[in-house]
Design an enzyme around this catalytic site. Sequence first.
Site, PDB file in Angstrom:
ATOM      1  N   ASP A  39       0.833  -1.205   0.000  1.00 26.55           N
ATOM      2  CA  ASP A  39       0.000   0.000   0.000  1.00 26.55           C
ATOM      3  C   ASP A  39       0.869   1.256   0.000  1.00 26.55           C
ATOM      4  O   ASP A  39       1.984   1.246   0.532  1.00 26.55           O
ATOM      5  CB  ASP A  39      -0.894  -0.026   1.247  1.00 26.55           C
ATOM      6  CG  ASP A  39      -2.051   0.948   1.142  1.00 26.55           C
ATOM      7  OD1 ASP A  39      -2.289   1.484   0.038  1.00 26.55           O
ATOM      8  OD2 ASP A  39      -2.714   1.185   2.163  1.00 26.55           O
ATOM      9  N   ASN A  54     -10.552  -2.631  -6.227  1.00 24.70           N
ATOM     10  CA  ASN A  54      -9.765  -1.707  -7.055  1.00 24.70           C
ATOM     11  C   ASN A  54     -10.409  -1.460  -8.431  1.00 24.70           C
ATOM     12  O   ASN A  54     -10.118  -0.462  -9.089  1.00 24.70           O
ATOM     13  CB  ASN A  54      -8.327  -2.218  -7.262  1.00 24.70           C
ATOM     14  CG  ASN A  54      -7.441  -2.099  -6.036  1.00 24.70           C
ATOM     15  OD1 ASN A  54      -6.472  -2.836  -5.884  1.00 24.70           O
ATOM     16  ND2 ASN A  54      -7.765  -1.166  -5.139  1.00 24.70           N
TER      17      ASN A  54
HETATM   18  C1  FPP Z   1      -1.797   0.387  -3.276  1.00 22.19           C
HETATM   19  O1  FPP Z   1      -1.395   1.699  -3.485  1.00 22.19           O
HETATM   20  C2  FPP Z   1      -1.400  -0.467  -4.358  1.00 22.19           C
HETATM   21  C3  FPP Z   1      -2.212  -0.966  -5.314  1.00 22.19           C
HETATM   22  C4  FPP Z   1      -3.656  -0.652  -5.443  1.00 22.19           C
HETATM   23  C5  FPP Z   1      -1.729  -1.874  -6.307  1.00 22.19           C
HETATM   24  C6  FPP Z   1      -0.384  -2.479  -6.063  1.00 22.19           C
HETATM   25  C7  FPP Z   1       0.229  -2.592  -7.367  1.00 22.19           C
HETATM   26  C8  FPP Z   1       1.540  -2.553  -7.663  1.00 22.19           C
HETATM   27  C9  FPP Z   1       2.624  -2.519  -6.680  1.00 22.19           C
HETATM   28  C10 FPP Z   1       1.943  -2.536  -9.068  1.00 22.19           C
HETATM   29  C11 FPP Z   1       1.445  -3.667  -9.895  1.00 22.19           C
HETATM   30  C12 FPP Z   1       1.832  -4.973  -9.364  1.00 22.19           C
HETATM   31  C13 FPP Z   1       2.444  -5.938 -10.049  1.00 22.19           C
HETATM   32  C14 FPP Z   1       2.659  -7.273  -9.415  1.00 22.19           C
HETATM   33  C15 FPP Z   1       2.935  -5.735 -11.403  1.00 22.19           C
HETATM   34  P1  FPP Z   1      -2.517   2.820  -3.443  1.00 22.19           P
HETATM   35  O2  FPP Z   1      -2.730   3.290  -4.834  1.00 22.19           O
HETATM   36  O3  FPP Z   1      -3.727   2.303  -2.759  1.00 22.19           O
HETATM   37  O4  FPP Z   1      -1.791   3.896  -2.593  1.00 22.19           O
HETATM   38  P2  FPP Z   1      -2.510   5.023  -1.711  1.00 22.19           P
HETATM   39  O5  FPP Z   1      -3.207   4.274  -0.603  1.00 22.19           O
HETATM   40  O6  FPP Z   1      -1.345   5.820  -1.225  1.00 22.19           O
HETATM   41  O7  FPP Z   1      -3.415   5.764  -2.606  1.00 22.19           O
END
Ligand code: FPP
Length: 248
Positions: A12, A60
């Site tokens: 996250d 998501n």
């Molecule tokens: C949370 O950050 C992360 C995600 C919703 C997706 C995680 C994805 C990746 C690390 C990249 C893709 C993965 C692979 C395996 C290729 P957020 O956007 O919720 O962060 P925030 O809470 O700060 O908004």
Amino acid sequence: MQIPRHLAIIMDGNGRWAEKRRLPRILGHRKGVESVQRIVDDCLDLGIGHLTLYAFSSENWGRPRDEVDALMGLLGNFLKKELSQLQERGIRLVAIGELDRLPEATVKILKDIIAKTEHNTKMVLNLALSYGSRNELTRAMQSLARDVAEGKLRPDDLSEQDIDARLDTHDIPDPDLLIRTSGEMRVSNFLLWQIAYTELYFTETLWPDFSRDELTQALQAYSNRQRRFGLTGAQLDGTADSDGEGRH
Ligand code: FPP
């Protein structure tokens, strides 16, 4: 240092990492992919048997269209590049979640890599994609209800193993340690059944900044925990009397 057999991570904080720098959120996700690549290598190095990464949740899908598209693009590129790396390192790729909701081309690459790496034995990398625990449990319950309706299973015979067997994670051990980055203290519909006795570790660090050092700190903390699985400490270290009371 105690090494978990199965480490699960809620990655996250990509969005906040970017917003703090006044960059578009997608650049945070791109940085997040770099962290994924590093952590996979680190876990392999440390002898972790299974690594599960929460890469995209059922919820998501509700994000703005351009962010969803960008995440799918990153995932597709990651998978295309990853096959040779996985083969070189002897890593097996598996995935959990409603994979059929992913773009057709992504599902095709994913299934291809899963098949090609099936016999790799050094580590299992499990990607949670379009994954939500309640959705997984609902699908498991539907499968059980079908078996009951068809007379293959009697309700009173239903066991925890029958439920386990119908989860997407049926051939993966339960996580020993779950790490969540970015300071949020919740499990967000991730592996709810499977984390019944999992040790939880939360860090303020945002996922793009999650380093080998941070991983080592989490493993140190895990090593200092005593996992009792509902028993007493004395029972576990062999100092309990036959009535279960500790002598010391
Ligand atoms: C949370 O950050 C992360 C995600 C919703 C997706 C995680 C994805 C990746 C690390 C990249 C893709 C993965 C692979 C395996 C290729 P957020 O956007 O919720 O962060 P925030 O809470 O700060 O908004």
